[in-house]
Design a protein around this motif. Structure first.
Motif, short mmCIF file in Angstrom:
data_model
loop_
_atom_site.label_atom_id
_atom_site.label_comp_id
_atom_site.label_asym_id
_atom_site.label_seq_id
_atom_site.Cartn_x
_atom_site.Cartn_y
_atom_site.Cartn_z
N ARG A 634 0.78 -1.18 0.14
CA ARG A 634 -0.06 -0.04 0.03
C ARG A 634 0.90 1.58 -0.03
O ARG A 634 1.41 1.54 0.79
CB ARG A 634 -0.84 -0.11 1.29
N VAL A 635 0.98 1.89 -0.86
CA VAL A 635 1.82 3.16 -1.37
C VAL A 635 1.09 4.20 -1.71
O VAL A 635 0.20 4.28 -2.80
CB VAL A 635 2.98 2.67 -2.16
N PHE A 636 1.67 5.46 -1.43
CA PHE A 636 1.07 6.94 -2.20
C PHE A 636 1.99 7.37 -2.58
O PHE A 636 3.30 7.56 -2.40
CB PHE A 636 0.40 7.65 -0.91
N ILE A 637 1.69 8.17 -3.69
CA ILE A 637 2.88 9.05 -4.63
C ILE A 637 1.91 10.61 -4.72
O ILE A 637 1.08 10.62 -5.03
CB ILE A 637 3.07 8.76 -5.94
N THR A 638 2.84 11.30 -4.54
CA THR A 638 2.32 12.77 -4.76
C THR A 638 2.90 13.18 -6.14
O THR A 638 4.20 12.93 -6.53
CB THR A 638 2.92 13.88 -3.74
N ARG A 639 2.18 14.02 -6.91
CA ARG A 639 2.54 14.36 -8.18
C ARG A 639 2.91 16.03 -8.21
O ARG A 639 1.94 16.68 -7.72
CB ARG A 639 1.48 14.10 -9.02
N GLY A 641 3.03 19.33 -9.78
CA GLY A 641 2.43 20.01 -11.08
C GLY A 641 0.98 20.51 -10.91
O GLY A 641 0.30 20.39 -9.94
N PHE A 642 0.20 20.77 -11.84
CA PHE A 642 -1.15 21.40 -11.90
C PHE A 642 -1.95 20.26 -12.93
O PHE A 642 -1.48 19.60 -13.55
CB PHE A 642 -1.28 22.81 -12.39
N GLY A 643 -3.20 20.43 -12.59
CA GLY A 643 -4.14 19.84 -13.23
C GLY A 643 -4.08 18.22 -12.77
O GLY A 643 -3.19 17.85 -12.20
N GLN A 644 -4.97 17.43 -13.37
CA GLN A 644 -4.94 15.98 -12.93
C GLN A 644 -5.18 15.77 -11.38
O GLN A 644 -5.21 16.86 -10.69
CB GLN A 644 -4.02 15.16 -13.61
N SER A 645 -4.74 14.69 -11.05
CA SER A 645 -4.79 14.53 -9.49
C SER A 645 -3.38 15.00 -8.93
O SER A 645 -2.29 14.69 -9.82
CB SER A 645 -5.14 13.08 -9.03
N ARG A 646 -3.39 15.10 -7.71
CA ARG A 646 -2.12 15.47 -7.26
C ARG A 646 -1.39 14.10 -6.27
O ARG A 646 -0.50 14.19 -5.51
CB ARG A 646 -1.92 16.59 -6.32
N LEU A 647 -2.26 13.34 -6.17
CA LEU A 647 -2.18 12.15 -5.07
C LEU A 647 -2.91 10.79 -5.82
O LEU A 647 -3.87 10.65 -6.40
CB LEU A 647 -2.83 12.31 -3.58
N TYR A 648 -1.87 9.74 -5.69
CA TYR A 648 -2.33 8.47 -6.43
C TYR A 648 -2.00 7.31 -5.26
O TYR A 648 -0.99 7.64 -4.42
CB TYR A 648 -1.43 8.11 -7.48
N ARG A 649 -2.71 6.34 -5.39
CA ARG A 649 -2.72 5.23 -4.09
C ARG A 649 -2.69 4.10 -4.86
O ARG A 649 -3.37 3.65 -6.03
CB ARG A 649 -3.86 5.36 -3.32
N SER A 650 -1.87 3.10 -4.39
CA SER A 650 -1.67 1.50 -5.05
C SER A 650 -2.00 0.70 -3.82
O SER A 650 -1.24 1.01 -2.75
CB SER A 650 -0.53 1.29 -5.69
N THR A 658 -4.70 4.42 -8.26
CA THR A 658 -5.91 5.25 -8.45
C THR A 658 -5.87 6.76 -8.06
O THR A 658 -5.11 6.84 -7.08
CB THR A 658 -6.87 4.72 -7.16
N ALA A 659 -6.42 7.43 -8.64
CA ALA A 659 -6.32 8.94 -8.54
C ALA A 659 -7.33 9.22 -7.23
O ALA A 659 -8.46 8.98 -7.47
CB ALA A 659 -6.56 9.82 -9.58
N VAL A 660 -6.79 9.68 -6.21
CA VAL A 660 -7.36 10.02 -5.14
C VAL A 660 -7.03 11.51 -4.62
O VAL A 660 -6.55 12.10 -5.16
CB VAL A 660 -7.11 9.21 -3.81
N GLY A 661 -7.54 11.95 -3.33
CA GLY A 661 -7.31 13.05 -2.87
C GLY A 661 -8.36 14.44 -3.18
O GLY A 661 -7.81 15.58 -3.52
N THR A 662 -9.61 13.82 -3.36
CA THR A 662 -10.55 15.06 -3.59
C THR A 662 -10.44 16.06 -2.29
O THR A 662 -10.08 15.73 -1.29
CB THR A 662 -11.99 14.43 -3.51
N GLY A 663 -10.28 17.26 -2.53
CA GLY A 663 -10.12 18.57 -1.86
C GLY A 663 -8.85 18.82 -1.53
O GLY A 663 -8.58 20.10 -0.93
#
Length: 940
Positions: A634-639, A641-650, A658-663
């Motif tokens: 279980r791992v998270f990465i931050t991106r 930049g702008f646009g798209q999601s800034r946080l992804y989870r596997s 999976t793009a997560v991080g609503t808010g």
């Protein structure tokens, strides 16, 4: 010689009488070309790590996000505060420079504005840390711009007819190109900085500058305001739209009246006549408050990327231009100009440029490039007022502001990459005013795995530093910019810090003494392959007793080792490394600048295998990776930049993301941390603050109570015991919040300071307990005497020497913490006699030996020297007159000297610092007396 060589860069010598220079022949011991490269790389890193050149709307997106955050915080901050989870600063406020005579260092300033008639009241504008105000001459400062949403400041101007009206232009001209995207225009306070409103107009009357260098208020009409700056980032990733804007309604609407970048706008006192210094164009003049302009350039050969303009307060017809290395002067209100000096800049001429004129002497000029210098002949020649880079430099170099007092002609302020200094005697001496200013720009921090109070950080232009419990941090390693930091998780006394790559190899220093000043040495690079893929900010991370560093290849070393092993192939430029000990294995993830993710189930085995687990991640620079402390899949990465999601989870170790991080706001995300006590609780650090999720990363809300609004959070570190979250910011140092739900009692952190007076020492307890209180103290003074249980004891030592004092504190849960320091009790000074050498002198490593010499009136050619007769010994020589520092000679041997051609009379103190044990060294002091004094009584 450990860190002394790296701290000094090169050997240097300062004499009390600095030569007057027709040109700026003295330069920093740092290669100006090298430092120019460093500045360029810093700007490039900032832009590329955020993708700013691909997002021309970056400034607007960030400003909108900060405004939304402000609304969210109005509702959420009271809730956070009620739960006790409010951020508190932990420094640096500011940073001790060990034995550097400049004193404490804060960070880069762009503006200094004293209150006319009250020099104790000063506003200071920092490159990234907001506006600070003092009302007591710099003994203490208050941040007054923290609720605005942007912290870089380019200009501060007081209304000449009503000083409680303060204008601030935001943005940092030295951020470089689109790196200045934090700026949000101009702000107005009509209550001396207590509150602020944006005054950028709207629609067709908007003022769009995001980097503002100058604000000027018409002396005869406070509604007429001019602002000038470098523009905004455009669709091609460069700055555009630079110029001067004019308002006649106090900023409610604006009209553009000039093009090109502007650094200075100067009104003639009491009139509507104003001058503008336009980069690449020259000087323009207006006699109607900036409505219309005419060139005033005759005699100026315009060139370069900088143009600074100054006016003589005593004669407004006298103007000066500093343009790169050239200084021009006009004596007829800009009608004609004469080249005074064509070699006035010491280096970094596109970075540090500032000029000011004496309030009563129109031919006396202050110049700031690398160092501050003064001319008394209208800019024809200059005398440096400080030494070159090293421990004897009285003012931190890289000068951005010089400002004379309007009421005291002997007083002026200097603002540099290190903060603010003041001279009250025309530059003979300087007063450090940094006090509690906290404007450090941290790239990265590291927290001691056994004691969360112990933090290391690497900062822009101010090296690496650390703290135990104090808000005032200590320099650990002087290196220009300091970057990454790491602890050996099994033996935290082994620490690592990095700086600029050298020779296409990383520059890593290691301490086996917890990072104490002077304990670092360069870590060998055996096994590393030199390549330009080692980035300016070289990724580094530790897990257990393994250290990892990367180019486009991941390398591994034992924390006590002296060689490296490649543990991956070429995976592209690596931007982040996250290894983590899970039982007997060390799983690791690496992210790249081009959006690739690779993982190994065990990076600690002799031949790890890294697999590409990028899978369906849509791309974008990976700025951080957090691995679940229990489940490595279980791992998270931050991106970034702008646009798209800034946080992804596997949840499968990658490949499926999976793009997560609503808010989360639509700004770069720089860091992610998982709460080890509740792995569904996550924290993300962004370019405007911190956000929290309590549902495994699906949804986030603002978590910035206590932080300045819009602060750039560059790093997050979290601990389970004590349960604290620590943030490193790229503008306001380090901050910490104590989280609820701790699983136990953490030991206290023992700490203390010492003041010495002869054989007497005063001890001050500075211990800290994050989750309770300290209930008892036990002091051992290291001399065999009785222990003490006082909180702040005093102790008389039996004689000179080095003693190890130790403090053990106990908290209300029964846990203890201990700390020890060396107490150096110096022997009484040894008297020197003119011309007679003292031989066979000795000192233990770390000792200071004091000598005194009485110098009579009329003496000249005063000379001090030390010489050694044993190879590989190293001493430094410092000379004072009374308490005034005069000279320090700090080469790499025990042969040092200080010379004073025309010394003042009085008692001189020579201090020999033993960087190694010294045996059989010699010290000599001599001066010459005029013949009539030698034979004043004849031959009898």
């Amino acid at each position: 010689m450990h860190s002394k060589v790296t701290a000094r860069r090169l050997g240097w010598l300062l004499v009390a009488l600095l030569p007057t220079l027709a040109v700026a022949a003295e330069s920093s011991s740092e290669d100006p070309r090298e430092e120019s490269w460093q500045i360029e790389q810093r700007q490039r890193w900032f832009e590329e790590s955020r993708g700013l050149r691909q997002h021309p709307e970056a400034a607007r997106l960030r400003a909108d996000a900060a405004a939304t955050l402000n609304l969210q915080r109005l509702a959420l901050d009271p809730v956070r505060s009620a739960s006790g989870e409010t951020w508190q600063q932990i420094g640096p406020s500011s940073m001790n420079m060990v034995d550097w005579i400049m004193g404490r260092v804060a960070g880069r300033l762009n503006a200094i504005t004293p209150l006319p008639g009250d020099d104790d009241t000063v506003y200071a504008g920092s490159a990234a840390g907001g506006v600070w105000k003092t009302t007591n001459g710099g003994q203490g400062w208050t941040p007054v711009f923290d609720e605005v949403g942007t912290l870089p400041v380019g200009a501060i101007t007081l209304d000449p007819s009503l000083a409680s009206t303060v204008w601030v232009g935001t943005g940092d001209k030295n951020g470089g190109g689109c790196a200045g995207y934090f700026g949000q225009g101009v702000y107005l306070s009509e209550d001396a900085g207590a509150s602020w409103v944006a005054r950028n107009g709207s629609g067709g009357g908007a003022m769009p500058l995001s980097i503002i260098n100058a604000v000027a208020v018409q002396p005869t009409d406070g509604n007429v305001v001019l602002v000038g700056g470098a523009g905004s980032c455009n669709a091609s990733g460069t700055l555009s739209g630079a110029g001067v804007y004019r308002s006649t309604d106090k900023g409610l609407s604006w009209t553009k009246v000039l093009n090109n970048n502007v650094e200075d706008l100067l009104f003639v006192p009491g009139t509507a006549t104003v001058y503008a210094g336009l980069v690449g164009v020259g000087v323009q003049k207006s006699i109607d408050g900036g409505a219309t302009w005419v060139p005033a350039n005759t005699g100026i050969s315009v060139s370069g990327s900088r143009l600074r303009l100054a006016m003589a307060p005593s004669n407004s017809a006298v103007l000066y231009v500093l343009m790169g290395s050239k200084i021009y002067r006009s004596g007829d209100a800009g009608a004609n100009w004469t080249l005074q000096n064509s070699n006035a800049c010491e280096g970094q001429c596109g970075y540090n440029q500032t000029i000011a004129v004496h309030p009563t002497q129109a031919d006396t000029v202050l110049l700031g490039t690398i160092r501050v210098a003064r001319s008394t002949d209208a800019g024809v020649s200059f005398t440096p007022l400080t030494s070159t880079w090293g421990t004897a430099q009285a003012v931190h170099q890289d000068t951005h502001v010089v400002r004379y007092s309007s009421s005291n002609p002997n007083r002026f302020w200097v603002g540099s990459d290190g903060g603010i200094w003041r001279s009250d005697d025309g530059g003979t001496s300087f007063l450090n005013m940094n006090a509690n200013i906290n404007i450090t720009q941290f790239y990265d921090i590291a927290v001691n795995p056994l004691d969360a109070n112990i933090v290391l950080g690497g900062a822009q232009d101010n090296g690496s530093s650390g703290r135990r419990t104090s808000l005032v941090w200590d320099l650990t390693f002087a290196s220009g910019d300091g970057f990454m930091n790491a602890f050996d998780e099994n033996t935290p006394s082994i620490v690592f810090q990095t700086s600029y790559p050298q020779g296409n190899l990383p520059n890593i220093v290691r301490s086996f003494d917890g990072g104490s000043p002077g304990s670092y040495s360069t870590m060998p690079t055996s096994g590393l392959v030199a390549t330009s893929a080692f980035q300016f900010l070289t990724p580094m991370a530790s897990a257990g007793s393994l250290l990892f560093v990367s180019s486009n290849v991941l390398y591994r070393a034992n924390t006590t080792g002296n060689s490296w092993t490649a543990v991956s192939g070429n995976v592209g430029t690596i931007s982040v490394i996250t290894p983590q000990v899970h039982g007997s294995m060390t799983p690791a993830y690496i992210g790249t600048a081009n959006g690739q993710i690779h993982a190994s189930p065990d990076a600690g085995i002799p031949s790890p295998v890294f697999n590409n687990v990028t899978g369906d991640y849509p791309g974008g620079r990976v700025s951080d990776i957090a691995m679940d402390p229990v489940d490595a899949q279980r791992v998270f990465i931050t991106r970034a930049g702008f646009g798209q999601s800034r946080l992804y989870r596997s949840t499968s170790g990658g490949t499926n993301w999976t793009a997560v991080g609503t808010g989360l706001p639509n700004v770069p995300a720089n860091a992610v941390a998982i709460d080890p006590l509740n792995t569904n609780r996550l924290f993300v650090g962004t370019d405007i603050g911190v956000y929290e999720s309590t549902d495994g990363g699906d949804n986030f809300s603002a978590y910035s109570a206590g932080l300045p609004l819009g602060v750039v959070v560059s790093d997050l570190e979290i601990d389970d015991l004590p349960h604290v979250l620590t943030a490193g910011t790229y503008s306001r140092g380090a901050w910490r919040v104590v989280l609820a739900g701790s699983v136990g009692n953490a030991p206290p952190t023992a700490d203390f300071s010492i003041e010495r007076d002869g054989l007497d020492a005063s001890f001050s307890d500075q211990s800290l307990d994050n989750d309770g209180s300290i209930v008892s103290h036990l002091w051992d003074f290291g001399d065999g005497s009785a222990t003490s249980v006082e909180t702040d004891p005093m102790h008389a030592y039996p004689g000179p020497g080095n003693y190890t004092a130790a403090l053990t504190v106990t908290d209300n849960g029964g846990l203890t913490g201990s700390y020890s320091r060396i107490v150096r009790i110096a022997a009484p000074p040894i008297t020197l006699v003119n011309g007679i050498a003292l031989t066979n002198q000795s000192a233990a490593q770390g000792d200071q030996v004091y000598y005194t010499l009485e110098v009579p009136i009329g003496a000249y050619d005063l000379h001090f020297e030390t010489s050694g007769n044993v190879p590989n010994q190293d001493a430094d020589l410092t000379v004072l007159r009374g308490s005034q520092f005069l000279c320090q000679s700090a080469g790499g041997t025990s042969d040092e000297e200080c010379n004073f051609p025309t010394p003042q009379s009085g008692t001189y103190t020579a201090i020999v610092d033993a960087y190694t044990a010294l045996t059989n060294y010699t010290i000599l002091a001599s001066y010459v007396l005029p013949p009539d004094e030698i034979f004043a009584n004849g031959f009898d």
